[in-house]
Design a protein around this motif. Sequence first.
Motif, PDB file in Angstrom:
ATOM      1  N   ALA A 133       0.837  -1.212   0.000  1.00 35.36           N
ATOM      2  CA  ALA A 133       0.000   0.000   0.000  1.00 35.36           C
ATOM      3  C   ALA A 133       0.863   1.248   0.000  1.00 35.36           C
ATOM      4  CB  ALA A 133      -0.935  -0.014   1.213  1.00 35.36           C
ATOM      5  N   ASP A 134       1.954   1.214   0.799  1.00 34.45           N
ATOM      6  CA  ASP A 134       2.869   2.354   0.821  1.00 34.45           C
ATOM      7  C   ASP A 134       3.514   2.567  -0.546  1.00 34.45           C
ATOM      8  OD1 ASP A 134       2.310   2.775   3.461  1.00 34.45           O
ATOM      9  OD2 ASP A 134       4.093   1.743   4.219  1.00 34.45           O
ATOM     10  N   ALA A 135       3.915   1.452  -1.178  1.00 35.08           N
ATOM     11  CA  ALA A 135       4.527   1.564  -2.507  1.00 35.08           C
ATOM     12  C   ALA A 135       3.525   2.114  -3.516  1.00 35.08           C
ATOM     13  CB  ALA A 135       5.041   0.199  -2.960  1.00 35.08           C
ATOM     14  N   LYS A 136       2.287   1.661  -3.413  1.00 36.06           N
ATOM     15  CA  LYS A 136       1.252   2.147  -4.324  1.00 36.06           C
ATOM     16  C   LYS A 136       1.002   3.640  -4.098  1.00 36.06           C
ATOM     17  CE  LYS A 136      -3.470   1.172  -5.882  1.00 36.06           C
ATOM     18  NZ  LYS A 136      -4.670   0.313  -5.680  1.00 36.06           N
ATOM     19  N   ALA A 137       0.999   4.038  -2.812  1.00 40.95           N
ATOM     20  CA  ALA A 137       0.800   5.458  -2.501  1.00 40.95           C
ATOM     21  C   ALA A 137       1.958   6.297  -3.038  1.00 40.95           C
ATOM     22  CB  ALA A 137       0.663   5.646  -0.990  1.00 40.95           C
ATOM     23  N   ARG A 138       3.188   5.769  -2.911  1.00 40.85           N
ATOM     24  CA  ARG A 138       4.341   6.491  -3.450  1.00 40.85           C
ATOM     25  C   ARG A 138       4.264   6.607  -4.961  1.00 40.85           C
ATOM     26  NH1 ARG A 138       7.146   3.413   0.499  1.00 40.85           N
ATOM     27  NH2 ARG A 138       7.745   1.899  -1.095  1.00 40.85           N
ATOM     28  N   ASP A 139       3.863   5.502  -5.609  1.00 43.19           N
ATOM     29  CA  ASP A 139       3.737   5.538  -7.072  1.00 43.19           C
ATOM     30  C   ASP A 139       2.670   6.535  -7.505  1.00 43.19           C
ATOM     31  OD1 ASP A 139       5.683   3.647  -7.264  1.00 43.19           O
ATOM     32  OD2 ASP A 139       4.307   1.950  -7.525  1.00 43.19           O
ATOM     33  N   GLU A 140       1.573   6.578  -6.766  1.00 43.59           N
ATOM     34  CA  GLU A 140       0.497   7.514  -7.111  1.00 43.59           C
ATOM     35  C   GLU A 140       0.943   8.948  -6.899  1.00 43.59           C
ATOM     36  OE1 GLU A 140      -3.109   9.088  -8.333  1.00 43.59           O
ATOM     37  OE2 GLU A 140      -2.177   7.121  -8.652  1.00 43.59           O
ATOM     38  N   ALA A 141       1.670   9.193  -5.789  1.00 49.43           N
ATOM     39  CA  ALA A 141       2.186  10.545  -5.539  1.00 49.43           C
ATOM     40  C   ALA A 141       3.169  10.955  -6.628  1.00 49.43           C
ATOM     41  CB  ALA A 141       2.852  10.604  -4.172  1.00 49.43           C
ATOM     42  N   LEU A 142       4.017   9.998  -7.035  1.00 53.86           N
ATOM     43  CA  LEU A 142       4.971  10.284  -8.108  1.00 53.86           C
ATOM     44  C   LEU A 142       4.248  10.583  -9.407  1.00 53.86           C
ATOM     45  CD1 LEU A 142       7.939  10.396  -8.993  1.00 53.86           C
ATOM     46  CD2 LEU A 142       7.810   7.936  -9.454  1.00 53.86           C
ATOM     47  N   ARG A 143       3.201   9.810  -9.690  1.00 55.05           N
ATOM     48  CA  ARG A 143       2.435  10.040 -10.913  1.00 55.05           C
ATOM     49  C   ARG A 143       1.773  11.412 -10.898  1.00 55.05           C
ATOM     50  NH1 ARG A 143      -2.378  10.237 -12.954  1.00 55.05           N
ATOM     51  NH2 ARG A 143      -3.328  10.050 -10.908  1.00 55.05           N
ATOM     52  N   GLN A 144       1.193  11.783  -9.755  1.00 60.62           N
ATOM     53  CA  GLN A 144       0.546  13.081  -9.647  1.00 60.62           C
ATOM     54  C   GLN A 144       1.563  14.216  -9.778  1.00 60.62           C
ATOM     55  OE1 GLN A 144      -1.701  13.144  -5.999  1.00 60.62           O
ATOM     56  NE2 GLN A 144      -3.236  11.698  -6.742  1.00 60.62           N
ATOM     57  N   ASN A 145       2.757  14.024  -9.179  1.00 59.80           N
ATOM     58  CA  ASN A 145       3.800  15.042  -9.304  1.00 59.80           C
ATOM     59  C   ASN A 145       4.256  15.184 -10.746  1.00 59.80           C
ATOM     60  OD1 ASN A 145       3.779  15.601  -6.583  1.00 59.80           O
ATOM     61  ND2 ASN A 145       5.480  14.235  -6.092  1.00 59.80           N
ATOM     62  N   LEU A 146       4.332  14.056 -11.453  1.00 59.26           N
ATOM     63  CA  LEU A 146       4.737  14.094 -12.851  1.00 59.26           C
ATOM     64  C   LEU A 146       3.705  14.832 -13.694  1.00 59.26           C
ATOM     65  CD1 LEU A 146       6.731  13.240 -15.022  1.00 59.26           C
ATOM     66  CD2 LEU A 146       5.504  11.055 -15.215  1.00 59.26           C
ATOM     67  N   VAL A 147       2.428  14.540 -13.434  1.00 60.57           N
ATOM     68  CA  VAL A 147       1.364  15.249 -14.158  1.00 60.57           C
ATOM     69  C   VAL A 147       1.427  16.739 -13.881  1.00 60.57           C
ATOM     70  CG1 VAL A 147      -1.143  15.548 -14.334  1.00 60.57           C
ATOM     71  CG2 VAL A 147      -0.158  13.240 -14.266  1.00 60.57           C
ATOM     72  N   LEU A 148       1.644  17.095 -12.606  1.00 58.99           N
ATOM     73  CA  LEU A 148       1.746  18.501 -12.232  1.00 58.99           C
ATOM     74  C   LEU A 148       2.939  19.165 -12.917  1.00 58.99           C
ATOM     75  CD1 LEU A 148       0.803  20.895 -10.517  1.00 58.99           C
ATOM     76  CD2 LEU A 148       2.198  20.012  -8.636  1.00 58.99           C
ATOM     77  N   LEU A 149       4.078  18.445 -12.933  1.00 51.90           N
ATOM     78  CA  LEU A 149       5.266  18.992 -13.573  1.00 51.90           C
ATOM     79  C   LEU A 149       5.035  19.192 -15.065  1.00 51.90           C
ATOM     80  CD1 LEU A 149       8.234  19.818 -13.418  1.00 51.90           C
ATOM     81  CD2 LEU A 149       8.846  17.412 -13.710  1.00 51.90           C
ATOM     82  N   GLN A 150       4.369  18.248 -15.702  1.00 49.49           N
ATOM     83  CA  GLN A 150       4.071  18.387 -17.128  1.00 49.49           C
ATOM     84  C   GLN A 150       3.166  19.595 -17.372  1.00 49.49           C
ATOM     85  OE1 GLN A 150       2.926  14.034 -17.518  1.00 49.49           O
ATOM     86  NE2 GLN A 150       3.836  14.370 -19.526  1.00 49.49           N
ATOM     87  N   GLU A 151       2.184  19.782 -16.493  1.00 50.46           N
ATOM     88  CA  GLU A 151       1.278  20.918 -16.642  1.00 50.46           C
ATOM     89  C   GLU A 151       2.027  22.232 -16.462  1.00 50.46           C
ATOM     90  OE1 GLU A 151      -2.082  23.230 -17.204  1.00 50.46           O
ATOM     91  OE2 GLU A 151      -1.683  21.127 -17.699  1.00 50.46           O
ATOM     92  N   VAL A 152       2.911  22.273 -15.450  1.00 49.31           N
ATOM     93  CA  VAL A 152       3.699  23.489 -15.227  1.00 49.31           C
ATOM     94  C   VAL A 152       4.577  23.781 -16.438  1.00 49.31           C
ATOM     95  CG1 VAL A 152       5.570  24.471 -13.863  1.00 49.31           C
ATOM     96  CG2 VAL A 152       3.669  23.352 -12.716  1.00 49.31           C
ATOM     97  N   ARG A 153       5.235  22.742 -16.964  1.00 47.11           N
ATOM     98  CA  ARG A 153       6.095  22.938 -18.127  1.00 47.11           C
ATOM     99  C   ARG A 153       5.292  23.383 -19.345  1.00 47.11           C
ATOM    100  NH1 ARG A 153      10.247  17.944 -16.894  1.00 47.11           N
ATOM    101  NH2 ARG A 153      11.923  19.254 -16.083  1.00 47.11           N
ATOM    102  N   HIS A 154       4.101  22.825 -19.486  1.00 50.25           N
ATOM    103  CA  HIS A 154       3.237  23.233 -20.596  1.00 50.25           C
ATOM    104  C   HIS A 154       2.877  24.711 -20.473  1.00 50.25           C
ATOM    105  CE1 HIS A 154       0.255  22.809 -23.759  1.00 50.25           C
ATOM    106  NE2 HIS A 154      -0.630  23.384 -22.983  1.00 50.25           N
ATOM    107  N   ARG A 155       2.552  25.154 -19.261  1.00 50.82           N
ATOM    108  CA  ARG A 155       2.194  26.558 -19.059  1.00 50.82           C
ATOM    109  C   ARG A 155       3.405  27.469 -19.232  1.00 50.82           C
ATOM    110  NH1 ARG A 155      -2.554  27.113 -14.522  1.00 50.82           N
ATOM    111  NH2 ARG A 155      -3.818  25.363 -15.231  1.00 50.82           N
ATOM    112  N   VAL A 156       4.566  26.991 -18.753  1.00 52.09           N
ATOM    113  CA  VAL A 156       5.787  27.784 -18.939  1.00 52.09           C
ATOM    114  C   VAL A 156       6.076  27.951 -20.427  1.00 52.09           C
ATOM    115  CG1 VAL A 156       8.295  27.742 -18.669  1.00 52.09           C
ATOM    116  CG2 VAL A 156       6.831  27.233 -16.728  1.00 52.09           C
ATOM    117  N   ALA A 157       5.932  26.868 -21.188  1.00 52.59           N
ATOM    118  CA  ALA A 157       6.178  26.938 -22.630  1.00 52.59           C
ATOM    119  C   ALA A 157       5.214  27.920 -23.290  1.00 52.59           C
ATOM    120  CB  ALA A 157       6.031  25.550 -23.258  1.00 52.59           C
ATOM    121  N   ASN A 158       3.944  27.875 -22.883  1.00 55.47           N
ATOM    122  CA  ASN A 158       2.965  28.817 -23.441  1.00 55.47           C
ATOM    123  C   ASN A 158       3.325  30.256 -23.096  1.00 55.47           C
ATOM    124  OD1 ASN A 158       1.476  26.794 -24.597  1.00 55.47           O
ATOM    125  ND2 ASN A 158      -0.033  26.675 -22.954  1.00 55.47           N
ATOM    126  N   SER A 159       3.739  30.473 -21.835  1.00 57.00           N
ATOM    127  CA  SER A 159       4.097  31.828 -21.408  1.00 57.00           C
ATOM    128  C   SER A 159       5.325  32.332 -22.167  1.00 57.00           C
ATOM    129  CB  SER A 159       4.369  31.851 -19.899  1.00 57.00           C
ATOM    130  OG  SER A 159       3.212  31.481 -19.170  1.00 57.00           O
TER     131      SER A 159
END
Length: 363
Positions: A133-159
């Motif tokens: 469960a801890d590993a799954k939670a870490r993987d999910e947190a990592l996935r969410q951070n990756l999505v957030l990072l991609q969104e930030v990079r997308h917005r930075v590129a647009n800006s």
Amino acid sequence: MAAQIPIASAEAALSLTLAVVASSPGPLLLLDGELNIVAVSGSFAEAFNIDAAGAPGKPLSDLGGGEWAVPQLRALLEATISGAATIDAYEMDLTRQGRLTRCLVIHAERLTYLDLENPRLLVAVTDVTASRADAKARDEALRQNLVLLQEVRHRVANSLQIIASVLLQNAKKTQSDETRGHLRDAHQRVMSVAALERQLAGSGEPNVELHAYFTALCESIAASMIGDHDQLSLVVTGSLGVVEARVCTSMGLIVTELVINALKHAFPNGRVGKIVVDCVVQGPNWTLSISDDGVGMPADPSQIRVGLGTSIVQALARQLEASVETSSCHPGTRVAITHTRIALVEGDADRVEAATGVARPAA
């Protein structure tokens, strides 16, 4: 014919085995050749809500509410009791009605002792539900951070693209040729970083494939600065190679500065020519070069100007711990930026390829 074991000795051995199993701090099962329960440890009974006193003699499949009746587990245990296999780490889900599903790792081994007619199987059970469960939670947190990072990079590129567009519009409006040139140069510098951020946002990877990035970058530069593509061409060559994003940012800015410089000075009076951006990667070593077939450098060294672009290239190369070398091509000029982490000698390229997984460029 199997050796005959004195009854007293057999009973003593079994009694000792039962005592060891019963007192084990970890969940243990002792099974006979038919996969019936011989003994369960107190820790097993407590962990899985089993009546330790009533368990012996029951088939494993009847243990608890029947949740241990897993066909694959039974097949593996039968193979183990026959000597055909050993269960080192079989992972299974224990599903019990009205209770939380638990993730278990099963280890089983046939006991070797003199009573060959009555085989015994020792089964150890480890509950890894919490760690999974801890590993799954870490993987999910990592996935969410990756999505957030991609969104930030997308917005930075647009800006950055918006900023670049504003710079280009101001360049078109200004009456000063010098100011217009500075604004166009700033536009390309911003676009080089925007192209990188967009590629990172699209790939979701922390590293950048150089050939694809340089191709996109040069297409952007060519679209905004080359009016006649039959007169001037900008091409990318070299091997496939991957570097960290921070390294790629500096390399992209170097390419931008040197390509802009070549477009400005290498082809005066409508001269036809070509600019080549080439990058060769060998493991941790790489060489980035920008060459043209233009008029070349002035014969008189005193006429060579050191402008802002040259200063930027030198500063970026220092950050990358790389060297800069400018040479004449006859015709034209070549600027090479070389980063060497491992000194290569004859035959070393094959060892670098084997160690890093990065293929050598084709000859």
